[in-house]
Design a protein around this motif. Sequence first.
Motif, PDB file in Angstrom:
ATOM      1  N   TRP A   1     101.605  26.153  18.801  1.00  0.00           N
ATOM      2  CA  TRP A   1     101.741  25.954  17.361  1.00  0.00           C
ATOM      3  C   TRP A   1     101.304  27.192  16.580  1.00  0.00           C
ATOM      4  N   GLU A   2     100.639  28.138  17.256  1.00  0.00           N
ATOM      5  CA  GLU A   2     100.024  29.241  16.517  1.00  0.00           C
ATOM      6  C   GLU A   2     101.038  30.163  15.841  1.00  0.00           C
ATOM      7  N   LYS A   3     102.303  30.150  16.322  1.00  0.00           N
ATOM      8  CA  LYS A   3     103.311  31.063  15.765  1.00  0.00           C
ATOM      9  C   LYS A   3     104.149  30.407  14.649  1.00  0.00           C
ATOM     10  N   VAL A   4     103.812  29.181  14.291  1.00  0.00           N
ATOM     11  CA  VAL A   4     104.588  28.521  13.226  1.00  0.00           C
ATOM     12  C   VAL A   4     104.258  29.201  11.894  1.00  0.00           C
ATOM     13  N   ASP A   5     105.278  29.578  11.150  1.00  0.00           N
ATOM     14  CA  ASP A   5     105.093  30.268   9.864  1.00  0.00           C
ATOM     15  C   ASP A   5     104.207  29.452   8.926  1.00  0.00           C
ATOM     16  N   GLY A   6     103.197  30.083   8.368  1.00  0.00           N
ATOM     17  CA  GLY A   6     102.355  29.439   7.351  1.00  0.00           C
ATOM     18  C   GLY A   6     101.493  28.317   7.895  1.00  0.00           C
ATOM     19  N   ILE A   7     101.243  28.304   9.204  1.00  0.00           N
ATOM     20  CA  ILE A   7     100.579  27.141   9.796  1.00  0.00           C
ATOM     21  C   ILE A   7      99.129  26.987   9.311  1.00  0.00           C
ATOM     22  N   ILE A   8      98.412  28.106   9.157  1.00  0.00           N
ATOM     23  CA  ILE A   8      96.985  27.958   8.813  1.00  0.00           C
ATOM     24  C   ILE A   8      96.801  27.382   7.398  1.00  0.00           C
ATOM     25  N   PRO A   9      97.453  27.950   6.359  1.00  0.00           N
ATOM     26  CA  PRO A   9      97.293  27.323   5.033  1.00  0.00           C
ATOM     27  C   PRO A   9      97.759  25.868   5.031  1.00  0.00           C
ATOM     28  N   TYR A  10      98.822  25.578   5.798  1.00  0.00           N
ATOM     29  CA  TYR A  10      99.303  24.188   5.849  1.00  0.00           C
ATOM     30  C   TYR A  10      98.228  23.274   6.439  1.00  0.00           C
ATOM     31  N   LEU A  11      97.647  23.693   7.573  1.00  0.00           N
ATOM     32  CA  LEU A  11      96.648  22.835   8.221  1.00  0.00           C
ATOM     33  C   LEU A  11      95.408  22.699   7.336  1.00  0.00           C
ATOM     34  N   GLN A  12      95.039  23.805   6.673  1.00  0.00           N
ATOM     35  CA  GLN A  12      93.857  23.717   5.791  1.00  0.00           C
ATOM     36  C   GLN A  12      94.108  22.737   4.647  1.00  0.00           C
ATOM     37  N   ARG A  13      95.327  22.768   4.132  1.00  0.00           N
ATOM     38  CA  ARG A  13      95.678  21.843   3.045  1.00  0.00           C
ATOM     39  C   ARG A  13      95.685  20.400   3.541  1.00  0.00           C
ATOM     40  N   GLU A  14      96.331  20.193   4.673  1.00  0.00           N
ATOM     41  CA  GLU A  14      96.520  18.831   5.172  1.00  0.00           C
ATOM     42  C   GLU A  14      95.219  18.200   5.673  1.00  0.00           C
ATOM     43  N   TYR A  15      94.438  18.979   6.424  1.00  0.00           N
ATOM     44  CA  TYR A  15      93.180  18.420   6.952  1.00  0.00           C
ATOM     45  C   TYR A  15      92.107  18.431   5.865  1.00  0.00           C
ATOM     46  N   GLY A  16      92.215  19.384   4.919  1.00  0.00           N
ATOM     47  CA  GLY A  16      91.371  19.435   3.718  1.00  0.00           C
ATOM     48  C   GLY A  16      89.906  19.183   3.983  1.00  0.00           C
ATOM     49  N   ASP A  17      89.412  18.124   3.396  1.00  0.00           N
ATOM     50  CA  ASP A  17      87.996  17.785   3.470  1.00  0.00           C
ATOM     51  C   ASP A  17      87.526  17.544   4.914  1.00  0.00           C
ATOM     52  N   ARG A  18      88.460  17.150   5.769  1.00  0.00           N
ATOM     53  CA  ARG A  18      88.048  16.893   7.156  1.00  0.00           C
ATOM     54  C   ARG A  18      87.659  18.195   7.852  1.00  0.00           C
ATOM     55  N   ILE A  19      88.246  19.324   7.437  1.00  0.00           N
ATOM     56  CA  ILE A  19      87.826  20.623   7.998  1.00  0.00           C
ATOM     57  C   ILE A  19      86.418  20.954   7.484  1.00  0.00           C
ATOM     58  N   THR A  20      86.168  20.667   6.235  1.00  0.00           N
ATOM     59  CA  THR A  20      84.828  20.909   5.678  1.00  0.00           C
ATOM     60  C   THR A  20      83.789  20.075   6.436  1.00  0.00           C
ATOM     61  N   ARG A  21      84.126  18.810   6.676  1.00  0.00           N
ATOM     62  CA  ARG A  21      83.188  17.927   7.392  1.00  0.00           C
ATOM     63  C   ARG A  21      82.971  18.409   8.826  1.00  0.00           C
ATOM     64  N   PHE A  22      84.057  18.816   9.467  1.00  0.00           N
ATOM     65  CA  PHE A  22      83.955  19.320  10.838  1.00  0.00           C
ATOM     66  C   PHE A  22      83.067  20.567  10.854  1.00  0.00           C
ATOM     67  N   ASN A  23      83.329  21.475   9.897  1.00  0.00           N
ATOM     68  CA  ASN A  23      82.585  22.740   9.839  1.00  0.00           C
ATOM     69  C   ASN A  23      81.098  22.522   9.625  1.00  0.00           C
ATOM     70  N   ARG A  24      80.772  21.485   8.866  1.00  0.00           N
ATOM     71  CA  ARG A  24      79.348  21.220   8.590  1.00  0.00           C
ATOM     72  C   ARG A  24      78.617  20.942   9.914  1.00  0.00           C
ATOM     73  N   VAL A  25      79.223  20.104  10.734  1.00  0.00           N
ATOM     74  CA  VAL A  25      78.605  19.790  12.039  1.00  0.00           C
ATOM     75  C   VAL A  25      78.654  21.023  12.933  1.00  0.00           C
ATOM     76  N   ARG A  26      79.801  21.687  12.947  1.00  0.00           N
ATOM     77  CA  ARG A  26      79.969  22.861  13.812  1.00  0.00           C
ATOM     78  C   ARG A  26      78.919  23.929  13.495  1.00  0.00           C
ATOM     79  N   LYS A  27      78.745  24.235  12.203  1.00  0.00           N
ATOM     80  CA  LYS A  27      77.810  25.297  11.802  1.00  0.00           C
ATOM     81  C   LYS A  27      76.375  24.953  12.179  1.00  0.00           C
ATOM     82  N   SER A  28      76.057  23.648  12.198  1.00  0.00           N
ATOM     83  CA  SER A  28      74.689  23.260  12.566  1.00  0.00           C
ATOM     84  C   SER A  28      74.438  23.527  14.055  1.00  0.00           C
ATOM     85  N   GLN A  29      75.509  23.577  14.845  1.00  0.00           N
ATOM     86  CA  GLN A  29      75.369  23.790  16.290  1.00  0.00           C
ATOM     87  C   GLN A  29      75.658  25.224  16.700  1.00  0.00           C
TER      88      GLN A  29
END
Length: 512
Positions: free
Chosen positions: A464-492
């Motif tokens: 999936w990494e070569k799909v045009d515009g994939i990162i902004p799309y995933l950031q938009r779609e996952y939105g707050d769930r990326i923030t929540r994931f990152n909070r746990v990730r950064k603590s570890q």
Amino acid sequence: MAMTYDTLTQPQTQEPTPIAFAKVGSPMAIVDGVAFSGGDEWTNYGGNQTVQTERLFYPKTLEDLKVIVREARNNNKKVRCVGSGHSWSATAVTPDYMVSVNGMDKIHKPVRAQDGSGWTVTLETGVLVSQLDTFLRAHNPPLAVPSQVVPDVAHSSEFHSNRSLFSSRFNDLSQVRFGGILTMGCHGGGLNLRTLSDTITEMKIVNAHGELVTYSAAKDPEAFNVACLNLGLLGIIYTATIKVEEMNTRLRVTDSFPTLASLFQSPQAGLNLKALILGNDSTEFFHWPFQRFMQPDQNKNIWVKESKRTTEPAEDLKKYEGLPPMVDNPFFSTFQTGSRIMEIPDALHFPIGDGVTTVVDAGCAIKVDSDFKNICETITELIEKNWEFATSMPERKDTAIEFRFIKASDKILSPAYDKDPETIFCMISILAVSGTPDFEEYSASIIANWIGKYNAKPHWPKMWEKVDGIIPYLQREYGDRITRFNRVRKSQDPADMFVNDTWRPLFQENEY
Ligand SMILES: Cc1cc2nc3c(=O)[nH]c(=O)nc-3n(C[C@H](O)[C@H](O)[C@H](O)COP(=O)(O)OP(=O)(O)OC[C@H]3O[C@@H](n4cnc5c(N)ncnc54)[C@H](O)[C@@H]3O)c2cc1C
């Protein structure tokens, strides 16, 4: 709680198990008892990812994992684990430290819940799907993982009877490990069984500080949710505990080869498809472009594999051995129409492939409309596009389409995430023989089309990494769930030890 090894039911692996296609660059060295080699060139199963790693570690114990993390911290290195290397995205890749978890393959004695709600088993992450199946079958009472990824043929008597057709490499490489399938949110076809990450009840992970952290819903539901589908970003997973079930039912598997028109092209096609899917415990579809191999006629049929639970006894599969092939395509030549009652692992890990051919795969989760019309449209369109691609050059003829249906996962990074647990997702893949010219670009354009039409989400281990515009799309779609994931990730992992080039764009540019 400290692990008590007297509960272990398996001896430790004695020798490091080589990972797929690893070529040793330098002789084995040891740091604090942990074996590693340097300068290995590693290639994944699909042959589309290669990296030369500074060190490739072969841990055996929890202490070994802590040594690796300490080494990485001291030398400012990135760390990525690798199991059987069956992912097609570059998720396992780093030029720094790769950790082959294959020698971490202990399985603990299964435990029956006191409230009668079922069984769980704790395993290390190098355990192969086949290893756990064998272990659970031999348990009293016999147990099973009821929905599972396809690739494992170790228990199929059909496979063994046809062994001469297959190279020995097939059996070695066609098996994936629990670290890979749990980390990446992998799935089988069990409609009500969701993803393998949804079967987890506890995870133990060594974080970037070298601490062993236990995750459970009772302790911290948010961190547990993240741990269940963590993409290898919380640290090195030591053990996972998953739900398994008593094997007191079998699966009746019915294979058929109806026309595409009968399934997808009538005005009632969507509702008929819905009835078919809801009427089975699992339904899987395969399509390949040519009716006859190497002949220019289009395949107007689709292979359908339906499974339903039954209490009837399993059949002796030996009676089906030696049947002449029904499908004139080497990759699907083991397929036979008809109905058979099988033990669960035999039904889940049916033989497929020709034993030598490896494939590449791009796949997505598409949310299914209530009338299933969007799926009929997707399939009809994809089959035509695939025909155009496959007929455009002789080297592109070996492609295929595969899809299954599962209900939503509540894991926040699952491509099949939905708040409504009854939501159905179509998990769909396009595959081609490794090395097929321009397949990566072609499959990326298919995924971009599904994103545009259906907000499809890529399945993380696939391409999936070569799909045009994939990162902004995933950031938009996952939105707050990326923030929540990152909070746990950064603590570890505050210094991003476990973040490689696959995940950096998605998680680091999104920090708050
Ligand atoms: C022929 C074939 C058929 C497939 N069929 C299916 C299918 O039916 N359903 C499906 O969902 N997928 C399927 N896949 C995809 C496959 O299940 C995933 O790619 C899975 O991750 C492979 O497991 P692996 O052991 O090869 O993991 P790898 O590809 O080696 O690793 C996958 C990821 O897991 C991480 N990881 C592994 N162990 C640990 C650990 N201990 N700690 C932290 N991170 C870890 C790695 O860092 C990496 O990011 C298939 C793949 C192939 C090649």
